[in-house]
Design a protein around this motif. Sequence first.
Motif, mmCIF file in Angstrom:
data_model
loop_
_atom_site.group_PDB
_atom_site.id
_atom_site.type_symbol
_atom_site.label_atom_id
_atom_site.label_comp_id
_atom_site.label_asym_id
_atom_site.label_seq_id
_atom_site.Cartn_x
_atom_site.Cartn_y
_atom_site.Cartn_z
ATOM 1 N N PRO A 184 14.733 -18.976 2.346
ATOM 2 C CA PRO A 184 13.993 -18.103 1.451
ATOM 3 C C PRO A 184 12.511 -18.059 1.833
ATOM 4 C CG PRO A 184 14.408 -20.170 0.362
ATOM 5 C CD PRO A 184 15.116 -20.224 1.688
ATOM 6 N N LEU A 185 11.899 -16.896 1.610
ATOM 7 C CA LEU A 185 10.490 -16.718 1.922
ATOM 8 C C LEU A 185 9.638 -17.484 0.913
ATOM 9 C CD1 LEU A 185 10.306 -12.898 2.651
ATOM 10 C CD2 LEU A 185 10.296 -14.749 4.304
ATOM 11 N N LYS A 186 8.562 -18.026 1.381
ATOM 12 C CA LYS A 186 7.625 -18.709 0.496
ATOM 13 C C LYS A 186 6.391 -17.822 0.383
ATOM 14 C CE LYS A 186 5.739 -23.065 -0.671
ATOM 15 N NZ LYS A 186 5.949 -24.474 -0.614
ATOM 16 N N VAL A 187 6.163 -17.298 -0.815
ATOM 17 C CA VAL A 187 5.050 -16.384 -1.060
ATOM 18 C C VAL A 187 3.996 -17.119 -1.879
ATOM 19 C CG1 VAL A 187 4.363 -14.173 -2.049
ATOM 20 C CG2 VAL A 187 6.618 -14.422 -1.038
ATOM 21 N N PHE A 188 2.755 -17.051 -1.428
ATOM 22 C CA PHE A 188 1.636 -17.661 -2.146
ATOM 23 C C PHE A 188 0.946 -16.592 -2.985
ATOM 24 C CE2 PHE A 188 2.024 -20.120 1.807
ATOM 25 C CZ PHE A 188 2.252 -21.374 1.271
ATOM 26 N N TYR A 189 0.455 -17.000 -4.143
ATOM 27 C CA TYR A 189 -0.268 -16.087 -5.023
ATOM 28 C C TYR A 189 -1.652 -16.653 -5.311
ATOM 29 C CZ TYR A 189 4.201 -13.823 -5.766
ATOM 30 O OH TYR A 189 5.376 -13.162 -5.577
ATOM 31 N N CYS A 190 -2.597 -15.757 -5.419
ATOM 32 C CA CYS A 190 -3.982 -16.147 -5.709
ATOM 33 C C CYS A 190 -4.077 -16.623 -7.157
ATOM 34 C CB CYS A 190 -4.909 -14.954 -5.477
ATOM 35 S SG CYS A 190 -6.622 -15.270 -5.913
ATOM 36 N N GLY A 191 -4.803 -17.693 -7.374
ATOM 37 C CA GLY A 191 -4.973 -18.225 -8.718
ATOM 38 C C GLY A 191 -5.978 -17.443 -9.536
ATOM 39 N N ASN A 192 -6.749 -16.570 -8.903
ATOM 40 C CA ASN A 192 -7.761 -15.795 -9.608
ATOM 41 C C ASN A 192 -7.213 -14.451 -10.084
ATOM 42 O OD1 ASN A 192 -10.388 -15.286 -10.571
ATOM 43 N ND2 ASN A 192 -10.776 -14.011 -8.798
ATOM 44 N N CYS A 193 -6.583 -13.697 -9.185
ATOM 45 C CA CYS A 193 -6.123 -12.355 -9.531
ATOM 46 C C CYS A 193 -4.614 -12.242 -9.637
ATOM 47 C CB CYS A 193 -6.654 -11.337 -8.518
ATOM 48 S SG CYS A 193 -5.979 -11.563 -6.863
ATOM 49 N N SER A 194 -3.868 -13.282 -9.286
ATOM 50 C CA SER A 194 -2.409 -13.354 -9.320
ATOM 51 C C SER A 194 -1.735 -12.360 -8.384
ATOM 52 C CB SER A 194 -1.869 -13.200 -10.753
ATOM 53 O OG SER A 194 -2.025 -11.874 -11.198
ATOM 54 N N LEU A 195 -2.417 -11.960 -7.339
ATOM 55 C CA LEU A 195 -1.846 -11.120 -6.294
ATOM 56 C C LEU A 195 -1.601 -11.976 -5.061
ATOM 57 C CD1 LEU A 195 -4.174 -7.982 -6.515
ATOM 58 C CD2 LEU A 195 -1.829 -8.134 -7.292
ATOM 59 N N PRO A 196 -0.737 -11.533 -4.159
ATOM 60 C CA PRO A 196 -0.650 -12.237 -2.880
ATOM 61 C C PRO A 196 -2.001 -12.179 -2.175
ATOM 62 C CG PRO A 196 1.231 -10.805 -3.162
ATOM 63 C CD PRO A 196 0.295 -10.503 -4.281
ATOM 64 N N PRO A 197 -2.362 -13.190 -1.399
ATOM 65 C CA PRO A 197 -3.692 -13.250 -0.797
ATOM 66 C C PRO A 197 -4.042 -12.048 0.082
ATOM 67 C CG PRO A 197 -2.589 -15.355 -0.549
ATOM 68 C CD PRO A 197 -1.593 -14.418 -1.134
ATOM 69 N N GLU A 198 -3.034 -11.383 0.646
ATOM 70 C CA GLU A 198 -3.311 -10.208 1.476
ATOM 71 C C GLU A 198 -3.899 -9.059 0.652
ATOM 72 O OE1 GLU A 198 -0.148 -11.551 1.368
ATOM 73 O OE2 GLU A 198 -0.277 -12.746 3.180
ATOM 74 N N TYR A 199 -3.632 -9.067 -0.661
ATOM 75 C CA TYR A 199 -4.064 -7.964 -1.514
ATOM 76 C C TYR A 199 -5.275 -8.322 -2.381
ATOM 77 C CZ TYR A 199 0.382 -6.021 -0.135
ATOM 78 O OH TYR A 199 1.420 -5.540 0.593
ATOM 79 N N CYS A 200 -5.857 -9.463 -2.164
ATOM 80 C CA CYS A 200 -7.030 -9.865 -2.961
ATOM 81 C C CYS A 200 -8.216 -8.927 -2.744
ATOM 82 C CB CYS A 200 -7.452 -11.291 -2.617
ATOM 83 S SG CYS A 200 -6.407 -12.537 -3.392
ATOM 84 N N ASP A 201 -8.263 -8.232 -1.605
ATOM 85 C CA ASP A 201 -9.355 -7.288 -1.361
ATOM 86 C C ASP A 201 -9.309 -6.118 -2.330
ATOM 87 O OD1 ASP A 201 -10.387 -8.771 0.669
ATOM 88 O OD2 ASP A 201 -9.342 -7.682 2.259
ATOM 89 N N PHE A 202 -8.151 -5.864 -2.948
ATOM 90 C CA PHE A 202 -8.007 -4.748 -3.862
ATOM 91 C C PHE A 202 -8.208 -5.163 -5.314
ATOM 92 C CE2 PHE A 202 -5.244 -3.867 -0.191
ATOM 93 C CZ PHE A 202 -5.946 -2.790 0.310
#
Length: 174
Positions: A13-31
């Motif tokens: 299974p894939l392991k996906v990390f989420y940002c603790g600030n915006c709750s988005l995956p880190p790739e999308y924190c710029d948005f």
Amino acid sequence: MAEEELNSKPSYPLKVFYCGNCSLPPEYCDFSSDTDRCREWLEKYLPDEFNRIMTCSGTAGGDDSDEKKRQKRGGKGMVKSKKKDDGPKQVCLSRAPRGKKKSVTVVTGLSTFNIDLKVAAKFFGTKFACGSSVTGEDEIVIQGDVKDDLFDIIPEKWPEIDEDYIEDLGDLKR
């Protein structure tokens, strides 16, 4: 190394990390709305992901300016009106012809006293039982010749406007 990552098959299974600030995956924190706080959180709690994202996006250490990003799409955003404090504080009343026998009363200068023009137009319309509208940046047009009544009503409704600040311009063409 980037080609190796693209050609290698993912392990499930894939392991996906989420940002603790915006709750988005880190790739999308710029948005998200607060990218600086997201970057700080990523750097503190997921330094490997932070380094991977910064090297892939090409912004490693180069985009840490405190300037706000300019809006690129979606219209003008919030346009704030500029208050005019440089001109003299004076309310000008005039009458303008409308057709052959009818006329309108034009009131200008109320915004220099920080009076909401929409509220004032609504007040004039209900007071005189006629149509009243905001037509310009600092202009209210009242249907009918009510100029003489305004000399008494304006200081009564707004006490900060003294009778000395009201000027009669007479008959003008619009």
